[in-house]
Design an enzyme around this catalytic site. Structure first.
Site, PDB file in Angstrom:
ATOM      1  N   ASN A 104       0.840  -1.211   0.000  1.00  0.00           N
ATOM      2  CA  ASN A 104       0.000   0.000   0.000  1.00  0.00           C
ATOM      3  C   ASN A 104       0.870   1.254   0.000  1.00  0.00           C
ATOM      4  OD1 ASN A 104      -3.102  -0.411   0.236  1.00  0.00           O
ATOM      5  ND2 ASN A 104      -2.224  -2.043   1.491  1.00  0.00           N
ATOM      6  N   MET A 139       0.756  -2.784  12.179  1.00  0.00           N
ATOM      7  CA  MET A 139       0.064  -3.829  12.939  1.00  0.00           C
ATOM      8  C   MET A 139       0.275  -3.690  14.450  1.00  0.00           C
ATOM      9  SD  MET A 139      -1.475  -5.117  10.449  1.00  0.00           S
ATOM     10  CE  MET A 139      -2.219  -6.671  10.953  1.00  0.00           C
ATOM     11  N   LYS A 140       0.227  -2.459  14.918  1.00  0.00           N
ATOM     12  CA  LYS A 140       0.334  -2.204  16.358  1.00  0.00           C
ATOM     13  C   LYS A 140      -0.769  -1.217  16.717  1.00  0.00           C
ATOM     14  CE  LYS A 140       3.689  -0.993  19.904  1.00  0.00           C
ATOM     15  NZ  LYS A 140       2.785  -0.147  20.681  1.00  0.00           N
ATOM     16  N   ILE A 141      -1.482  -1.506  17.793  1.00  0.00           N
ATOM     17  CA  ILE A 141      -2.602  -0.636  18.172  1.00  0.00           C
ATOM     18  C   ILE A 141      -2.056   0.663  18.759  1.00  0.00           C
ATOM     19  CG2 ILE A 141      -4.589  -0.426  19.710  1.00  0.00           C
ATOM     20  CD1 ILE A 141      -4.894  -3.521  19.424  1.00  0.00           C
ATOM     21  N   HIS A 196      -8.204  -1.151   6.183  1.00  0.00           N
ATOM     22  CA  HIS A 196      -8.408  -2.428   6.874  1.00  0.00           C
ATOM     23  C   HIS A 196      -9.085  -3.407   5.914  1.00  0.00           C
ATOM     24  CE1 HIS A 196      -9.147  -5.232  10.101  1.00  0.00           C
ATOM     25  NE2 HIS A 196     -10.368  -5.379   9.621  1.00  0.00           N
TER      26      HIS A 196
HETATM   27  C1  GAR Z   1      -3.144  -4.526   3.952  1.00  0.00           C
HETATM   28  O1  GAR Z   1      -3.909  -5.463   3.280  1.00  0.00           O
HETATM   29  C2  GAR Z   1      -3.966  -3.792   4.985  1.00  0.00           C
HETATM   30  O2  GAR Z   1      -5.321  -3.721   4.655  1.00  0.00           O
HETATM   31  C3  GAR Z   1      -3.771  -4.631   6.220  1.00  0.00           C
HETATM   32  O3  GAR Z   1      -2.460  -5.069   6.158  1.00  0.00           O
HETATM   33  C4  GAR Z   1      -2.065  -5.201   4.797  1.00  0.00           C
HETATM   34  C5  GAR Z   1      -0.713  -4.552   4.653  1.00  0.00           C
HETATM   35  O4  GAR Z   1      -0.154  -4.866   3.434  1.00  0.00           O
HETATM   36  N1  GAR Z   1      -4.041  -3.884   7.392  1.00  0.00           N
HETATM   37  C6  GAR Z   1      -4.569  -4.381   8.507  1.00  0.00           C
HETATM   38  O5  GAR Z   1      -4.852  -5.558   8.638  1.00  0.00           O
HETATM   39  C7  GAR Z   1      -4.797  -3.362   9.608  1.00  0.00           C
HETATM   40  N2  GAR Z   1      -5.745  -3.837  10.564  1.00  0.00           N
HETATM   41  P1  GAR Z   1       1.049  -4.015   2.850  1.00  0.00           P
HETATM   42  O6  GAR Z   1       2.110  -3.926   3.942  1.00  0.00           O
HETATM   43  O7  GAR Z   1       1.534  -4.784   1.671  1.00  0.00           O
HETATM   44  O8  GAR Z   1       0.508  -2.656   2.481  1.00  0.00           O
END
Ligand code: GAR
Length: 212
Positions: A14, A90-92, A109
């Site tokens: 992303n 991935m950390k709150i 998300h």
């Molecule tokens: C993405 O799919 C995003 O939606 C998810 O992590 C992935 C990161 O991918 N986010 C979550 O789960 C947040 N709760 P990336 O590092 O390749 O962008």
């Protein structure tokens, strides 16, 4: 030029979509820093390749989550950041952090929130026999995956699909909807007021723009 910070923990695909959307001018802003809470995030390589400075904040270097978020917040404030993007972070985040930057933090998300907050969204949707899944861009508040929804994209789940197939389908949508929402914010068309998201001064419905 508005200044953007991107927080990551992993692959950073992303992040890559956001960097490219800034480079082409689709988003009239600039990613000025990438922050990771993992030293080995591939996203850090992506930042380097794009010539964007990065900073790693490791939980083990701080006495508490509050102390870590305070340090990240101070770093962001010193850079005068206009928008903070969570892209697979991935950390709150702690409540003082989300309150300090209220209305300036967006997250993506991989589910059609409010369904499936938290982890393993693809697997849970598949196990529950859902016929559709998707992804959501929302403002961040102190509730996990709980802030005002801006935009969702739906994808079908076909009989016999695997988790990987649903993830791939969903991710393709992420790379479209996140840059679009970021563009709206940077162009000052998107705002958060009293917990409600407004686009062009009209309140967005509870499931975001796509629902209507
Ligand atoms: C993405 O799919 C995003 O939606 C998810 O992590 C992935 C990161 O991918 N986010 C979550 O789960 C947040 N709760 P990336 O590092 O390749 O962008």
């Amino acid at each position: 030029m508005k200044k953007i910070a991107v927080l990551i923990s992993g692959q950073g695909s992303n992040l890559q979509a956001i960097i490219e959307a800034c480079q082409t001018g689709f988003i009239p802003g600039k990613v000025v820093t990438v922050i990771s809470n993992k030293i080995d995030s591939f996203g850090l390589e992506r930042a380097k390749s794009a010539g964007i400075p990065s900073q790693v904040f490791l939980r083990q270097d701080f006495s508490s989550n509050l102390a870590m978020d305070k340090a990240i917040g101070d770093y962001l404030d010193a850079l005068n950041i206009d928008l903070i993007l969570l892209a697979g972070y991935m950390k709150i985040l702690t409540k003082p952090f989300t309150q300090r930057f209220a209305g300036k933090i967006l997250n993506i998300h991989p589910s059609l929130l409010p369904k499936y907050p938290g982890l393993h969204t693809y697997q849970r949707a598949l196990e529950n026999g859902e016929s559709e899944h998707g992804t959501t861009v929302h403002f961040v508040n102190e509730e996990l995956d709980g802030g005002a929804i801006v935009l969702q994209a739906k994808v079908p789940i076909f009989p016999g699909d695997t988790v990987e197939e649903i993830e791939l389908r969903t991710r393709e949508q992420e790379y479209n909807i996140y840059p679009l929402v970021i563009k709206w914010f940077i162009e000052e068309r998107l705002k958060l007021e009293n917990g409600i998201a407004y686009l062009d001064a009209s309140p967005l419905p509870i499931s975001g723009y796509a629902a209507e």
